[in-house]
Scaffold this active site. Structure first.
Site, short mmCIF file in Angstrom:
data_model
loop_
_atom_site.label_atom_id
_atom_site.label_comp_id
_atom_site.label_asym_id
_atom_site.label_seq_id
_atom_site.Cartn_x
_atom_site.Cartn_y
_atom_site.Cartn_z
N HIS A 1 3.67 6.65 -6.88
CA HIS A 1 2.98 7.86 -7.32
C HIS A 1 3.92 9.05 -7.21
CE1 HIS A 1 -1.27 9.95 -7.21
NE2 HIS A 1 -0.63 10.14 -8.35
N HIS B 1 1.86 4.40 -2.90
CA HIS B 1 1.97 5.85 -2.76
C HIS B 1 3.33 6.34 -3.23
CE1 HIS B 1 -1.76 6.78 -0.78
NE2 HIS B 1 -1.52 6.05 0.30
N HIS C 1 0.83 -1.20 0.00
CA HIS C 1 0.00 0.00 0.00
C HIS C 1 0.87 1.25 0.00
CE1 HIS C 1 -3.70 2.32 1.21
NE2 HIS C 1 -2.76 3.15 1.65
N GLU C 2 1.77 1.34 0.97
CA GLU C 2 2.61 2.53 1.07
C GLU C 2 3.56 2.63 -0.12
OE1 GLU C 2 1.66 4.69 3.04
OE2 GLU C 2 0.37 3.39 4.24
#
Length: 696
Positions: free
Chosen positions: A494, A491, A487-488
């Site tokens: 991104h 990010h 999940h992290e």
């Protein structure tokens, strides 16, 4: 006399201009803060006293955009200080934060509420040269940002707004500091080994090491998730589970200086007053004006649709759990909240013969890192190389250089994996340097396309609280922790793939209910056999994760999925209940909370427990009136991953499209425009319902 030089006042002189954490002293922060404010004020005076007609170049662009390092001092020191305030704080840092927060908020208000500056911005907004799409977006965001910060208010309104925002910023800081202190203050110290009954070896070893670190005999358990979660899942000691549960769920409610109840009430009211001062009915209306959801009605439509879709299944899940309970439990008052994890685990074992401890030996942290980095390589061709010469702020932190598929330098990636005393709970991604493209030399903006340029690459960081290594074993993760890492890392991709001109539009600087798409998208890979095959090897034998275990992982994917969905929806309902208030909020927090999320809660609600006072996302973390974003983005991520499932989970052409259309474009266009460019149309909830087994 000390020859120490404040590292913020000069070029860092490090590889890729990374932060020289090893040279920063506590006193450097305040000195740099105050000098940064002085330089900001100097720039403000130069801008508002410029005799030239206001233009995009001399008003909207600032020297930081165009590569002048003199004026980015405040941004640089603030970034480092507040990142470390979450990841590696201490009493001295906390005291300095208390001192600087009102000064910094006042300074921001001085900039945002300056009438001469806003008048120049307003004139540029009305009359400007032909702009590129990205320049127009920057101008629109700048103008709207000033309006949303009170630029159109009269002097009385501006004075009132100053008071409200300064108080809110201080209370948000106090909320976070109280929560950290309360969470770290509790320990369960066990000296009788019989009280460890049911706990797996990994939990015992971690607790023994925690006790050793505190100079105690026996075993110490804390409220950090790698300690708390296994205890609640495996401990047969019901009284100790109750003690742990009540400790975690009553933090910041006690009669002491860390009580957050009045702080929460005041924050709710302050945000309502700010919104109403700016012309909105509620704080939610104010927030949602700048979100994909756009209004309160659409948020409630999503949350209500999810309740309608998932609640019938959640009720069946709970009934099945109740049927699995031993009859002796009924004599002890029936299932309580501190029993849920324990008996849910037993049911999972009964149905699927699967639990987290079976998988831990195959998820050794160094191998998981290889797997996650390898996934990025398979999808996008990028590579990671640890570089121990890059300074870090704690020995736990690893620093990597990231290289693009053509071998060029892409980013710096920091990974901070384990809990410790000065670190907030949870997991998050942040940046120490954002991406931007700057012109070399003094060139007018309209000549940008042909000017010599430098692409300033980002320095991103993921901060987590994963299981620590012990004296006997390396760090062995649960599948849930692997998902957290993914999940992290989503990010961080991104941020790392950002490729826009302006930093304020790059990377994760997107509408808040879009920001979770890249992160939640990556979680999908966690149960994919082809991905697990790349890294999931037994840490002792080297044997791959057996096909049978993978089959059980996939089969159990939707175990209690509806219950988990309702839990997230309940948080969204609570958030919206607070921030759709139109009148002064005077209710008692604890009973209000229980009523606000009632339609999404199936289990017993204990009268003394409280989520609100530890709900950092909506009180201090930027998700106020925005927690629904996780479910909003889940609709997007399920829809997006369905494309990969159809074309192949490692399909590089699809991954390149995802990178080009979403990950690299930041906030340069509306998120739905970017998403449709990747997907070919708007998403529907169908992919999520199918993934969760709610719809066939």
């Amino acid at each position: 006399m000390s020859d120490h030089k404040n590292p913020f006042f000069e070029p860092y002189g490090t590889l890729h201009d990374t932060v020289p954490f090893d040279r920063i002293q506590l006193a450097d922060y305040e000195e740099a803060f105050m000098e940064g404010i002085r330089r900001d004020n100097e720039y403000l005076e130069k801008t508002i006293n410029n005799p030239e007609k206001p233009t995009f170049d001399n008003t909207i662009l600032n020297p930081f955009d165009e590569g002048d390092g003199y004026y980015d001092l405040l941004e640089r020191v603030s970034t480092v200080f507040f990142n470390l305030l979450s990841a590696e704080t201490n009493d001295e840092m906390d005291e300095l934060a208390q001192k600087m927060q009102p000064i910094l908020t006042q300074h921001e208000n001085d900039m945002r509420l300056n009438p001469q500056l806003f008048e120049r911005i307003r004139k540029v907004h009305l009359h400007h040269r032909r702009l590129t799409q990205e320049e127009q977006k920057l101008l629109d965001n700048c103008y709207e940002g000033f309006v949303r910060s009170g630029a159109l208010l009269d002097e009385e309104g501006k004075a009132q707004l100053r008071q409200l925002t300064e108080e809110a910023s201080m209370l948000s800081l106090q909320f976070s500091q109280n929560l950290l202190k309360e969470n770290k203050a509790f320990t369960l110290h066990i000296t009788d080994e019989a009280q460890l009954d049911g706990l797996p070896e990994t939990a015992r070893e971690a607790a023994a090491m925690a006790a050793k670190e505190q100079g105690k005999e026996g075993w110490v358990f804390t409220l950090d998730m790698p300690s708390y979660s296994p205890f609640m899942t495996y401990s047969t000691q019901r009284d100790l589970r109750q003690q742990m549960y009540m400790a975690r769920n009553t933090v910041c409610t006690h009669d002491n200086t860390e009580n957050n109840i009045d702080i929460c009430k005041r924050l709710i009211n302050l945000r309502r007053e700010i919104a109403q001062l700016l012309g909105y009915k509620t704080y939610a209306d104010y927030v949602l004006k700048r979100r994909m959801a756009s209004n309160v009605r659409n948020v409630y439509r999503l949350l209500d649709d999810l309740v309608d879709a998932y609640k019938p299944t959640a009720i069946k899940e709970r009934e099945e759990l109740k049927r699995s309970l031993p009859q002796t439990l009924q004599k002890e008052g029936g299932m309580k909240p501190w029993d849920t994890g324990f008996y849910t685990h037993k049911l999972q074992m009964k149905k699927y013969n699967l639990d987290a401890e079976m998988l831990r030996p195959y998820f050794e942290l160094s191998k998981v890192i290889d797997g996650v980095f390898g996934l990025a390589n398979k999808l996008y061709g990028i590579t990671f190389k640890e570089n121990k010469d890059i300074p870090v702020y704690h020995p736990d932190v690893k620093a990597y250089e990231v290289f693009d598929k053509d071998g060029s330098y892409l980013a710096v990636f920091y990974a901070d994996f384990h809990p410790r005393k000065g670190k907030q709970g949870g997991a998050w991604m942040t940046e120490y340097q954002g991406q931007s493209i700057r012109v070399k030399g003094k060139v007018k903006s309209e000549k940008f396309a042909t000017a010599k340029k430098e692409n300033i690459r980002p320095h991103v960081s993921v901060v987590m609280n994963l299981t620590k290594p012990t004296d006997e074993k390396p760090a062995l993760l649960t599948l849930g922790e692997v998902e957290t890492f993914l999940h992290e890392f989503g990010h961080s991709l991104h941020g790392m793939f950002a490729n826009t001109r302006f930093e304020s539009l790059s990377g994760t600087n997107v509408l808040w209910d879009f920001v979770e798409l890249p992160s939640q998208f990556m979680e999908n890979f966690a149960i994919e056999k082809d991905f697990l095959r790349t890294f999931a090897f037994h840490y002792q034998t080297g044997e791959p994760l057996p096909d049978e275990l993978i089959r059980r992982i996939v089969k159990s994917r939707n175990f209690m999925v509806a219950t988990a969905c309702l839990r997230q929806v309940s948080f969204g309902l609570l958030d919206m209940a607070y921030y759709t208030q139109r009148e002064a909020f005077t209710a008692d927090i604890i009973p209000f909370e229980k009523k606000a999320w009632k339609k999404a809660i199936l289990g017993e609600q204990l009268k003394d427990t409280c989520m609100t006072v530890q709900f950092s996302h909506i009180m201090a973390g930027g998700y106020a009136a925005g927690y629904y974003s996780y479910k909003w983005a889940e609709v997007l991520d399920a829809d997006a991953f369905s494309v990969f499932k159809r074309r192949g989970i490692f399909d590089q052409k699809t991954a390149q499209s995802f990178r080009d259309n979403i990950l690299s474009r930041g906030g340069t266009e509306h998120p739905m425009t970017l998403y449709k460019r990747f997907r070919g149309g708007e998403p529907t909830i169908d992919a999520l319902l199918k993934r969760n087994g709610i719809k066939r």
